[in-house]
Design an enzyme around this catalytic site. Structure first.
Site, PDB file in Angstrom:
ATOM      1  N   GLU A 220      50.138 101.790 -84.167  1.00 21.33           N
ATOM      2  CA  GLU A 220      51.171 101.942 -84.847  1.00 21.33           C
ATOM      3  C   GLU A 220      51.983 103.026 -84.481  1.00 21.33           C
ATOM      4  O   GLU A 220      51.157 103.923 -83.708  1.00 21.33           O
ATOM      5  CB  GLU A 220      51.126 102.408 -86.348  1.00 21.33           C
TER       6      GLU A 220
ATOM      7  N   ASP B 243      45.862  95.735 -89.722  1.00 18.09           N
ATOM      8  CA  ASP B 243      46.068  94.617 -88.779  1.00 18.09           C
ATOM      9  C   ASP B 243      44.691  94.234 -87.874  1.00 18.09           C
ATOM     10  O   ASP B 243      44.854  93.143 -87.412  1.00 18.09           O
ATOM     11  CB  ASP B 243      47.337  95.115 -87.866  1.00 18.09           C
TER      12      ASP B 243
ATOM     13  N   HIS C  29      51.304  96.128 -91.117  1.00 14.02           N
ATOM     14  CA  HIS C  29      51.801  97.455 -90.363  1.00 14.02           C
ATOM     15  C   HIS C  29      50.807  98.807 -90.496  1.00 14.02           C
ATOM     16  O   HIS C  29      51.242  99.769 -89.904  1.00 14.02           O
ATOM     17  CB  HIS C  29      53.371  97.894 -90.635  1.00 14.02           C
TER      18      HIS C  29
ATOM     19  N   ASP D   8      45.502  97.476 -82.443  1.00 12.03           N
ATOM     20  CA  ASP D   8      46.661  97.487 -82.937  1.00 12.03           C
ATOM     21  C   ASP D   8      47.094  98.837 -83.262  1.00 12.03           C
ATOM     22  O   ASP D   8      46.782  99.373 -84.109  1.00 12.03           O
ATOM     23  CB  ASP D   8      46.734  96.704 -84.404  1.00 12.03           C
TER      24      ASP D   8
ATOM     25  N   ASP E 275      51.287  96.519 -77.281  1.00 17.59           N
ATOM     26  CA  ASP E 275      50.320  97.479 -77.207  1.00 17.59           C
ATOM     27  C   ASP E 275      49.914  97.936 -75.986  1.00 17.59           C
ATOM     28  O   ASP E 275      50.000  98.965 -75.623  1.00 17.59           O
ATOM     29  CB  ASP E 275      49.045  96.965 -78.202  1.00 17.59           C
TER      30      ASP E 275
END
Length: 278
Positions: A93, A253, A248, A91, A190
């Site tokens: 960011e 996550d 987030h 995941d 992603d």
């Protein structure tokens, strides 16, 4: 895994043939059709004298526990076999703002290696990434992700992090052709948009193992019959799970994704690739 049963004392078991039948169902369960296994066990148990099944199960459990297999055996017997040896939960960011900045750049790169038999986390890869096009994080980005400027300043570039990922994949045995693994993400962004888009911008190749994945939102909708509009929050709510950590945060996550996967696997769901070939 093979556990020698020759040293088991069967003095408390009155019917050796019954034990053989039970042992067959225990050791052959993985090869037995899953839809027929409960009926077969019920049929065998109905033919045995009282106390045989209880005595045998107690002896087996004690023997396995003495070899340290108690927890792992219990976990493996809880859900059907998956199609993959490992799930790689990911995941990202990325840099962001309102209105959105372009190009976005990955600033957190976490991966959890999830064992496909036990659905437990075996290894973690986690690095922060130095953005180069927009090196200064916006207040919106920090508020959303919890990532402050000092967490990315001086960190490796995306190219360097991708090299570290490949080293980690090799160390974990994930590049062995006989080992089946697949990435899992919450959505397609992603690996369909973010990573290939940034790699194209920087002129970097995308490794083949990033080109197929499982979208957890789709898997959840197949298993539960409803689309999780709000992503992890809806999936946790639908499965009565407590949210782990901060929304987030990439690594948090990933932990939520892994927990949702484990819960669905316990319910008998078999995960399949959802992405289309590039």
């Amino acid at each position: 895994m093979y556990v020698c049963m020759s040293n088991l004392s069967l003095s408390s078991v009155s019917d050796a043939s019954g034990c053989s039948m039970i042992a067959l169902l225990h050791t052959g369960a993985a090869k037995f059709p899953q839809n027929l296994l409960p009926r077969a066990r019920q049929a065998v148990c109905s033919l045995l004298p009282a106390g045989v099944l209880e005595g045998y199960s107690t002896i087996v459990s004690r023997k396995l526990a003495s070899h340290g297999f108690g927890a792992s055996m219990a976990a493996m017997s809880s859900f059907p076999p998956q199609r993959y040896h490992y799930f790689l939960v990911l995941d990202f960011e990325a840099t962001c703002d309102k209105p959105q900045i372009h190009p976005q750049e990955i600033i957190e790169f976490p991966i959890l290696k999830l064992n496909g038999r036990t659905m437990e986390i075996e290894s973690t890869f986690h690095m922060y990434v130095q953005p180069v096009v927009h090196p200064q994080l916006t207040p919106f980005c920090t508020e959303l992700t919890g990532i402050i400027q000092g967490m990315v300043d001086g960190q490796p570039s995306l190219q360097q992090v991708l090299e570290r990922v490949d080293e980690w994949m090799a160390k974990e045995g994930l590049l062995d052709p006989s080992v089946k693994s697949i990435f899992v993400t919450c959505g397609d962004w992603d690996l369909k948009v973010m990573l290939p888009g940034q790699c194209q911008y920087l002129g970097l190749p995308v490794a083949d193992y990033f080109k197929q994945w499982i979208n957890l939102k789709k898997a959840y909708s197949f298993a539960m019959g409803s689309w999780p509009k709000n992503g992890l929050l809806d999936m946790n709510k639908g499965l009565n799970l407590q949210h782990i950590g901060r929304p987030h945060s990439g690594i948090d996550d990933c932990k939520n994704i892994a927990n949702i996967m484990k819960t669905l696997a316990h319910r008998g769901f078999i995960f399949k690739q959802t992405s289309k070939p590039f």
